[in-house]
Design an enzyme around this catalytic site. Structure first.
Site, PDB file in Angstrom:
ATOM      1  N   TYR A  92       1.308  -1.073   0.601  1.00  0.00           N
ATOM      2  CA  TYR A  92       0.222  -0.522   0.031  1.00  0.00           C
ATOM      3  C   TYR A  92       0.809   1.403  -0.211  1.00  0.00           C
ATOM      4  O   TYR A  92       2.265   1.341   1.402  1.00  0.00           O
ATOM      5  CB  TYR A  92      -1.174  -0.234   1.206  1.00  0.00           C
ATOM      6  CG  TYR A  92      -1.815   1.145   1.659  1.00  0.00           C
ATOM      7  CD1 TYR A  92      -2.816   1.484   0.819  1.00  0.00           C
ATOM      8  CD2 TYR A  92      -1.211   2.253   2.337  1.00  0.00           C
ATOM      9  CE1 TYR A  92      -3.808   2.556   0.557  1.00  0.00           C
ATOM     10  CE2 TYR A  92      -2.120   3.457   2.355  1.00  0.00           C
ATOM     11  CZ  TYR A  92      -2.788   3.432   1.813  1.00  0.00           C
ATOM     12  OH  TYR A  92      -4.087   4.503   1.797  1.00  0.00           O
ATOM     13  N   ASP A 196      -0.464   4.156 -18.781  1.00  0.00           N
ATOM     14  CA  ASP A 196      -2.297   4.158 -18.670  1.00  0.00           C
ATOM     15  C   ASP A 196      -1.624   5.730 -17.203  1.00  0.00           C
ATOM     16  O   ASP A 196      -2.669   5.754 -16.482  1.00  0.00           O
ATOM     17  CB  ASP A 196      -2.780   3.316 -18.207  1.00  0.00           C
ATOM     18  CG  ASP A 196      -4.563   3.774 -17.689  1.00  0.00           C
ATOM     19  OD1 ASP A 196      -4.678   4.833 -18.200  1.00  0.00           O
ATOM     20  OD2 ASP A 196      -4.909   2.406 -17.269  1.00  0.00           O
TER      21      ASP A 196
END
Length: 290
Positions: A92, A196
């Site tokens: 994370y 992206d």
């Protein structure tokens, strides 16, 4: 998502889990961990992880992309703790969304360094994904050919087959593809691309770039990455002023090639969503004279 399965997979007890995003095909969750003897997680296993479960095999491909970028790029990408066809457990990355001018400048410097990483051919040794869609990457020595065949024509065909791209637009794209040499120089060098690059995949924390997520990895012209970053206004003047200090950017990028290169992400969006993105493809083709 089964907490016991996550615990068995990475060898840590799961304290808490919560859903971050969910769709028909994918569930992404945040999890807080403790190790199995009740102490603190080790340096190898962070306290917080992201768990992604997919109904198809996209988790495995995303894991491969993250590992490749983690090995090559100066930018931080989530480290992969575990990956199989349907399950991906990742680091994370803390992000408060606070960018400001310093964040844009930090992104520009680090992205320019990533774009300096090259290889002999365009493409990649494995096929990847963009927005969950298949993205072919057969090695090719010529960028014009790669962009024409594996990006524009491939995604236009996918969008056409899905019934979302009208035939009239498909034929205009085919016509454009016969004249790409008017827009693309013959000496383009391969750059390592995230693939992206829009705002939702750029993480900022306290005015710095914290990391990038959800890549669509391959080696291509760095300008296609920069074009994509302008599609929704995520790369601004602060970014480009700094980027130019590290890598050249030709003036005609903004007048012609940005519209050309943005046809690819627009076709991806047409294939996924249709609607107004069809009009955007129409607009860009008209701007290019087709």
């Amino acid at each position: 998502m089964d907490q016991k399965r996550i615990a068995d997979t990475i060898g840590c007890t799961v304290r808490h889990m919560r859903v971050m995003t969910q769709s028909d095909m994918t569930c992404v969750m945040w999890a807080e961990l403790e190790d199995t003897d009740g102490g603190e997680p080790t340096a190898m296993v962070p306290r917080q992880v992201v768990v992604k479960h997919t109904a198809d095999n996209t988790a495995l491909i995303e894991g491969r992309m993250l590992q490749k970028l983690g090995a090559l790029s100066p930018i931080r990408y989530p480290g992969v703790l575990y990956g199989d066809d349907h399950l991906l457990v990742m680091d994370y990355i803390d992000a408060d969304g606070q960018a400001g001018p310093s964040g844009a400048q930090d992104l520009a410097q680090q992205l320019a360094a990533q774009h300096d990483i090259t290889q002999p051919d365009f493409g990649l040794e494995f096929d990847t994904l963009i927005g969950g869609l298949y993205q072919p990457n057969p090695p090719c020595a010529n960028w014009l050919e790669f962009f024409r065949d594996q990006r524009l024509l491939f995604m236009a065909q996918c969008a056409s087959d899905s019934g979302k791209l009208p035939a009239r637009l498909y034929h205009r794209i085919e016509k454009l593809c016969t004249r790409l040499d008017e827009f693309i120089a013959p000496d383009v060098k391969p750059s390592l691309l995230h693939g992206d690059l829009w705002g939702g995949n750029i993480l900022y924390h306290q005015g710095k770039l914290a990391g990038l997520i959800d890549p669509a990895l391959y080696f291509g012209d760095a300008e296609i990455e920069l074009a994509f970053g302008t599609l929704f206004g995520d790369l601004n003047n602060d970014f480009f002023d700094t980027y130019r200090q590290y890598r050249p950017l030709e003036r005609d990028f903004f007048t012609t090639r940005r519209d050309l290169y943005n046809l690819y992400p627009l076709l991806v969006h047409v294939r996924l969503f249709g609607g107004s993105y069809v009009n955007a493809v129409d607009h860009n083709l008209a701007q290019l004279g087709f």
